[in-house]
Scaffold this motif. Structure first.
Motif, PDB file in Angstrom:
ATOM      1  N   ALA A  65      -5.254  -1.635   4.891  1.00 59.24           N
ATOM      2  CA  ALA A  65      -5.103  -1.696   3.435  1.00 59.24           C
ATOM      3  C   ALA A  65      -4.881  -3.132   2.970  1.00 59.24           C
ATOM      4  O   ALA A  65      -5.384  -3.536   1.925  1.00 59.24           O
ATOM      5  N   LEU A  66      -4.112  -3.905   3.761  1.00 57.19           N
ATOM      6  CA  LEU A  66      -3.841  -5.298   3.394  1.00 57.19           C
ATOM      7  C   LEU A  66      -4.821  -6.287   4.022  1.00 57.19           C
ATOM      8  O   LEU A  66      -4.747  -7.481   3.740  1.00 57.19           O
ATOM      9  N   ARG A  67      -5.704  -5.783   4.874  1.00 57.98           N
ATOM     10  CA  ARG A  67      -6.652  -6.635   5.612  1.00 57.98           C
ATOM     11  C   ARG A  67      -5.906  -7.738   6.375  1.00 57.98           C
ATOM     12  O   ARG A  67      -6.214  -8.928   6.275  1.00 57.98           O
ATOM     13  N   LEU A  68      -4.896  -7.301   7.152  1.00 57.10           N
ATOM     14  CA  LEU A  68      -4.106  -8.240   7.938  1.00 57.10           C
ATOM     15  C   LEU A  68      -4.901  -8.701   9.160  1.00 57.10           C
ATOM     16  O   LEU A  68      -5.736  -7.963   9.679  1.00 57.10           O
ATOM     17  N   PRO A  69      -4.643  -9.911   9.639  1.00 56.36           N
ATOM     18  CA  PRO A  69      -5.355 -10.423  10.811  1.00 56.36           C
ATOM     19  C   PRO A  69      -4.923  -9.691  12.087  1.00 56.36           C
ATOM     20  O   PRO A  69      -3.750  -9.323  12.237  1.00 56.36           O
ATOM     21  N   LEU A  70      -5.888  -9.500  12.977  1.00 53.79           N
ATOM     22  CA  LEU A  70      -5.661  -8.738  14.198  1.00 53.79           C
ATOM     23  C   LEU A  70      -6.068  -9.524  15.435  1.00 53.79           C
ATOM     24  O   LEU A  70      -6.963 -10.372  15.382  1.00 53.79           O
ATOM     25  N   HIS A  71      -5.401  -9.192  16.549  1.00 50.43           N
ATOM     26  CA  HIS A  71      -5.811  -9.648  17.881  1.00 50.43           C
ATOM     27  C   HIS A  71      -6.567  -8.500  18.536  1.00 50.43           C
ATOM     28  O   HIS A  71      -6.125  -7.347  18.455  1.00 50.43           O
ATOM     29  N   TYR A  72      -7.657  -8.799  19.214  1.00 50.87           N
ATOM     30  CA  TYR A  72      -8.372  -7.813  20.020  1.00 50.87           C
ATOM     31  C   TYR A  72      -8.248  -8.272  21.460  1.00 50.87           C
ATOM     32  O   TYR A  72      -8.835  -9.286  21.843  1.00 50.87           O
ATOM     33  N   VAL A  92       8.309   6.410   6.614  1.00 45.84           N
ATOM     34  CA  VAL A  92       8.811   5.506   5.582  1.00 45.84           C
ATOM     35  C   VAL A  92       7.675   5.141   4.633  1.00 45.84           C
ATOM     36  O   VAL A  92       6.604   4.708   5.070  1.00 45.84           O
ATOM     37  N   SER A  93       7.932   5.322   3.348  1.00 45.43           N
ATOM     38  CA  SER A  93       7.010   4.879   2.312  1.00 45.43           C
ATOM     39  C   SER A  93       7.532   3.539   1.803  1.00 45.43           C
ATOM     40  O   SER A  93       8.512   3.488   1.046  1.00 45.43           O
ATOM     41  N   LEU A  94       6.910   2.465   2.241  1.00 44.00           N
ATOM     42  CA  LEU A  94       7.387   1.126   1.896  1.00 44.00           C
ATOM     43  C   LEU A  94       7.332   0.861   0.390  1.00 44.00           C
ATOM     44  O   LEU A  94       8.153   0.133  -0.146  1.00 44.00           O
ATOM     45  N   ARG A  95       6.378   1.490  -0.282  1.00 46.24           N
ATOM     46  CA  ARG A  95       6.244   1.290  -1.724  1.00 46.24           C
ATOM     47  C   ARG A  95       7.478   1.811  -2.474  1.00 46.24           C
ATOM     48  O   ARG A  95       7.781   1.355  -3.572  1.00 46.24           O
ATOM     49  N   PRO A 108       0.813  -1.223   0.000  1.00 42.79           N
ATOM     50  CA  PRO A 108       0.000   0.000   0.000  1.00 42.79           C
ATOM     51  C   PRO A 108       0.846   1.273   0.000  1.00 42.79           C
ATOM     52  O   PRO A 108       1.968   1.292   0.512  1.00 42.79           O
ATOM     53  N   ALA A 109       0.298   2.317  -0.568  1.00 44.93           N
ATOM     54  CA  ALA A 109       0.971   3.616  -0.632  1.00 44.93           C
ATOM     55  C   ALA A 109       0.669   4.391   0.653  1.00 44.93           C
ATOM     56  O   ALA A 109      -0.126   5.331   0.652  1.00 44.93           O
ATOM     57  N   VAL A 110       1.279   3.947   1.731  1.00 46.03           N
ATOM     58  CA  VAL A 110       1.122   4.631   3.021  1.00 46.03           C
ATOM     59  C   VAL A 110       2.510   4.963   3.554  1.00 46.03           C
ATOM     60  O   VAL A 110       3.489   4.300   3.220  1.00 46.03           O
ATOM     61  N   GLN A 111       2.567   5.990   4.375  1.00 43.65           N
ATOM     62  CA  GLN A 111       3.806   6.347   5.055  1.00 43.65           C
ATOM     63  C   GLN A 111       3.619   6.023   6.526  1.00 43.65           C
ATOM     64  O   GLN A 111       2.608   6.383   7.123  1.00 43.65           O
ATOM     65  N   LEU A 112       4.611   5.329   7.097  1.00 44.52           N
ATOM     66  CA  LEU A 112       4.525   4.918   8.489  1.00 44.52           C
ATOM     67  C   LEU A 112       5.665   5.510   9.298  1.00 44.52           C
ATOM     68  O   LEU A 112       6.807   5.567   8.827  1.00 44.52           O
ATOM     69  N   PRO A 113       5.380   5.928  10.537  1.00 41.92           N
ATOM     70  CA  PRO A 113       6.440   6.441  11.405  1.00 41.92           C
ATOM     71  C   PRO A 113       7.450   5.342  11.736  1.00 41.92           C
ATOM     72  O   PRO A 113       7.083   4.209  12.035  1.00 41.92           O
TER      73      PRO A 113
END
Length: 187
Positions: free
Chosen positions: A135-142, A42-45, A30-35
């Motif tokens: 964006a990637l619909r990654l699995p999450l823990h709640y 960081v723009s991983l793309r 995904p075209a996202v920037q992460l701290p």
């Protein structure tokens, strides 16, 4: 009471493949920037070549208690051993021309102290706002009020996902599978 987070207790429940990553193969990063823990975004793309991102629920200093029942959640325990295994094999990843980041939904400040505490030679990325994971619909823990990434390792090449490891167990052995894949697919 302090907990030794480098230790994996015996008899941890093994996570099962629930199909939560089946949709990922071939997906574009995904075209996202992460701290990042270096204070930049960081723009991983924009990272060319090979990129490994190991996603983990949470790390923390041993004086901060784990959430209640943490060891009973399949795949939750083991973030520090996983990070340390990537640290210990960092030179091999470099020789394979592969960039590496760890990622969680924790704050950049928490990650910065963790990076320093366990002496990581690479940076951690914060998906605190969950832009990447959504964006990637990654699995999450709640867990209580926390929304945490489930442990999954992603291997991108030139911006596209080529391989994922899910579920990851035991977490400290994930690096072995990642290195085997990278070596087998090196051009």
């Amino acid at each position: 009471m302090e907990t030794d987070l480098t230790y994996l207790p015996p008899h941890l429940p093994v996570p099962e493949d629930d199909g939560a990553c089946d949709h990922l193969s071939g997906i574009q990063i995904p075209a996202v920037q992460l701290p990042s823990t270096d204070g930049t975004k960081v723009s991983l793309r924009d990272i060319p070549g090979r990129l490994v991102i190991y996603c983990y629920p949470m790390t923390g200093p041993s004086h901060i208690p784990l959430p209640p029942g943490w060891d009973e959640i399949p795949g939750a325990r083991g973030c520090t051993p996983q990070a340390c295994s990537f640290r210990d094999h960092y030179q091999e990843l470099q020789q394979l021309q592969t960039a590496v980041f760890g990622m969680s939904t924790q704050s950049p400040e928490m990650q910065r102290s963790e990076r320093e505490r366990i002496h990581l030679p690479f940076h951690l990325l914060s998906d605190e706002q969950r832009y990447f994971s959504e964006a990637l619909r990654l699995p999450l823990h709640y867990v209580e009020s926390l929304v945490l990434l489930k442990r999954v390792t992603l291997v991108f090449e030139d911006g596209y996902l080529r391989k994922y490891f899910y579920p990851v167990f035991p977490p400290d052995k994930n690096i072995d599978a990642v290195l085997a894949y990278l070596k087998a697919t090196t051009r």
